[in-house]
Design a protein around this motif. Structure first.
Motif, PDB file in Angstrom:
ATOM      1  N   ASP A   1       0.824  -1.207   0.000  1.00 31.69           N
ATOM      2  CA  ASP A   1       0.000   0.000   0.000  1.00 31.69           C
ATOM      3  C   ASP A   1       0.862   1.262   0.000  1.00 31.69           C
ATOM      4  O   ASP A   1       0.927   2.012   0.980  1.00 31.69           O
ATOM      5  N   TYR A   2       1.540   1.494  -1.129  1.00 29.97           N
ATOM      6  CA  TYR A   2       2.269   2.747  -1.342  1.00 29.97           C
ATOM      7  C   TYR A   2       2.553   2.877  -2.824  1.00 29.97           C
ATOM      8  O   TYR A   2       2.099   2.055  -3.639  1.00 29.97           O
TER       9      TYR A   2
ATOM     10  N   PHE B   1       2.597  -1.367   4.409  1.00 33.10           N
ATOM     11  CA  PHE B   1       4.018  -1.325   4.066  1.00 33.10           C
ATOM     12  C   PHE B   1       4.808  -0.736   5.230  1.00 33.10           C
ATOM     13  O   PHE B   1       4.537   0.387   5.651  1.00 33.10           O
ATOM     14  N   PRO B   2       5.769  -1.516   5.762  1.00 35.49           N
ATOM     15  CA  PRO B   2       6.001  -2.935   5.495  1.00 35.49           C
ATOM     16  C   PRO B   2       4.968  -3.800   6.195  1.00 35.49           C
ATOM     17  O   PRO B   2       4.313  -3.349   7.137  1.00 35.49           O
ATOM     18  N   ALA B   3       4.836  -5.055   5.740  1.00 41.15           N
ATOM     19  CA  ALA B   3       3.824  -5.963   6.284  1.00 41.15           C
ATOM     20  C   ALA B   3       4.493  -7.082   7.074  1.00 41.15           C
ATOM     21  O   ALA B   3       5.621  -7.483   6.772  1.00 41.15           O
TER      22      ALA B   3
ATOM     23  N   GLY C   1      11.560  -6.516  -1.760  1.00 45.13           N
ATOM     24  CA  GLY C   1      12.432  -6.650  -0.606  1.00 45.13           C
ATOM     25  C   GLY C   1      11.912  -7.595   0.450  1.00 45.13           C
ATOM     26  O   GLY C   1      11.453  -8.707   0.163  1.00 45.13           O
ATOM     27  N   GLY C   2      11.974  -7.149   1.701  1.00 52.99           N
ATOM     28  CA  GLY C   2      11.535  -7.977   2.816  1.00 52.99           C
ATOM     29  C   GLY C   2      10.082  -8.382   2.712  1.00 52.99           C
ATOM     30  O   GLY C   2       9.690  -9.472   3.165  1.00 52.99           O
TER      31      GLY C   2
ATOM     32  N   ILE D   1       9.944 -11.355   0.306  1.00 54.66           N
ATOM     33  CA  ILE D   1      10.469 -12.539   0.992  1.00 54.66           C
ATOM     34  C   ILE D   1       9.414 -13.124   1.926  1.00 54.66           C
ATOM     35  O   ILE D   1       9.154 -14.333   1.935  1.00 54.66           O
ATOM     36  N   GLY D   2       8.767 -12.259   2.703  1.00 55.31           N
ATOM     37  CA  GLY D   2       7.731 -12.726   3.620  1.00 55.31           C
ATOM     38  C   GLY D   2       6.553 -13.338   2.899  1.00 55.31           C
ATOM     39  O   GLY D   2       6.004 -14.369   3.323  1.00 55.31           O
ATOM     40  N   ALA D   3       6.147 -12.742   1.780  1.00 51.07           N
ATOM     41  CA  ALA D   3       5.001 -13.249   1.022  1.00 51.07           C
ATOM     42  C   ALA D   3       5.311 -14.605   0.394  1.00 51.07           C
ATOM     43  O   ALA D   3       4.470 -15.514   0.405  1.00 51.07           O
TER      44      ALA D   3
END
Length: 420
Positions: free
Chosen positions: A174-175, A204-206, A230-231, A234-236
């Motif tokens: 969301d950005y 963002f970030p989530a 980015g991070g 990776i998390g998703a």
């Protein structure tokens, strides 16, 4: 204000009395600011590695017998537009910075883009994705170097649609970047007869991608597009593996992925993922030689595309400054950057268009299986090379006012030997 200068490195001595130099001409060193995320979700993409890349560019430029004094400062924008804009103003107004490089996080890049134009300085972005930097709000002070959301859509989005992925669901940060890459990928999908079944925005970030991915699974879309980086990416991807998304028959498309992300995920988790990048350390002899030097300076890590963009952008910027014998007029420096053809070992030969878009090839990669990988950083196999003219938005379709002005000037005052 938390964001302050974290590092200052003087990379050159006094000017020689034999050859004229910018330092001698202007009386002060050229000052470059590397502005990025040094502690958050984009730190591995850019961070300190971008400062290392900038130093290497200055050193390599000076080896070409250029007597040039250059100072580098670095700062953390914390992925906040207000912080990035404030630090840009301090650098420009009080600390004599001539040019800012890197700036991942599209919302921050757009803020720095505006401040740079106000101050008539130079902004060379290598870390942000939004194609709006060269759209209707383009600036005579900005060069967008490495990639953008249109090229990512044409690469990854185009490849997935050709493979039969004609229905999509987006998980979108969301950005500004998330919104832009979803917009540009949606346009490509619709042009090719596909459909978007839905989307969900994530903070963002989530920290938790479970609800968004379960909604994506429930949509029945053939492709789940990750409009993040980015991070967050990776998390998703990790959460998608836990939820067995691909085992259920849906494909996962990372719309902005860097080699550092795949290194963190490992090929075991990311194998088969299709992605688009403008740079990979193992493309050719030039990229390998640079990446080996970079790794020796940066804890064995290979450079990302954003860090490679900092190196190439700084190198070309210094060529323009040296040609002009001045760094104090941002518009003139950027105009000279556009006039000079680009050529470096990481992106090869290219050009900078009137809208500020740097043109070079993009590459479609697939993450190797663990059994195919021969080492820690042996991550990709190349599926296709996408020529720059096909990867990026056509010059006449971005709505940049500089394009109209350039065309009018070229028509009104033809010059002998002018570049087409």
């Amino acid at each position: 204000m938390r964001a302050r200068v974290l590092l200052t490195a003087l990379l050159a001595g006094m000017a020689s009395s034999v050859a004229p130099s910018v330092a001698a001409f202007a009386g002060t060193p050229v000052k470059i600011g590397v502005l990025n995320d040094r502690s958050g979700v984009y730190a591995d993409i850019s961070g300190e590695g971008s400062v290392v890349a900038a130093r290497m560019a200055v050193e390599d430029f000076r080896q070409q017998s250029h007597d040039l004094a250059v100072e580098i400062v670095a700062g953390d924008h914390q992925n906040k537009p207000a912080v990035g804009a404030a630090l840009a103003r301090v650098w420009y107004d009080r600390e004599g910075v001539d040019a800012i490089f890197d700036v991942p996080t599209s919302s921050v890049a757009l803020a720095v883009h505006a401040v740079t134009r106000e101050r008539n300085k130079v902004f060379v972005d290598s870390g942000a994705g939004t194609a709006d930097l060269t759209g209707p709000d383009c600036s005579p002070n900005t060069v967008h170097w490495t990639f953008d959301t249109v090229a990512l859509a044409n690469g990854t989005g185009g490849a997935m649609v050709k493979r039969g992925g004609d229905t999509w669901f987006f998980v979108t940060a969301d950005y500004a970047f998330g919104e832009a890459v979803q917009r540009d990928t949606t346009a490509l999908i619709l042009r090719n007869g596909g459909r978007v079944l839905g989307s969900v925005k994530t903070p963002f970030p989530a920290s938790d991608f479970g609800p968004a991915l379960r909604e994506a699974q429930g949509s029945g879309a053939k492709v789940i597009g990750l409009a993040n980086a980015g991070g967050d990416t990776i998390g998703a991807v990790r959460e998608a593996a836990r939820l067995k998304v691909t085992e259920g028959g849906q494909a996962l498309a990372g719309l902005l992925i860097f080699s550092s992300d795949i290194h963190a995920l490992t090929p075991k988790v990311a194998q088969g993922l299709v992605l688009t990048e403008p740079f990979y350390w193992d493309l050719n002899d030039g990229t390998r030689a640079f990446s080996d030097r970079f790794a020796r300076r940066f804890s064995g890590r290979k450079p990302t595309a954003a860090q490679a963009g900092v190196y190439a952008g700084v190198l070309h910027y210094l060529k323009a400054v040296a040609a002009l014998h001045r760094a104090d007029d941002g518009r003139r420096v950027v105009a000279k950057m556009k006039e000079l053809s680009t050529d470096d070992p990481l992106f090869g030969k290219g050009t900078i268009r009137p809208d500020g878009r740097k043109i070079h090839d993009m590459y479609l990669f697939e993450v190797k299986k663990p059994s195919e990988s021969k080492g820690e950083w042996d991550l990709y196999r190349t599926l296709a090379t996408i020529p720059g003219a096909e990867a990026f938005r056509p010059l006449d379709q971005g709505g940049c006012p500089l394009v109209t002005k350039a065309a009018q000037a070229e028509t009104a005052v033809p010059t002998e030997g002018a570049r087409p």
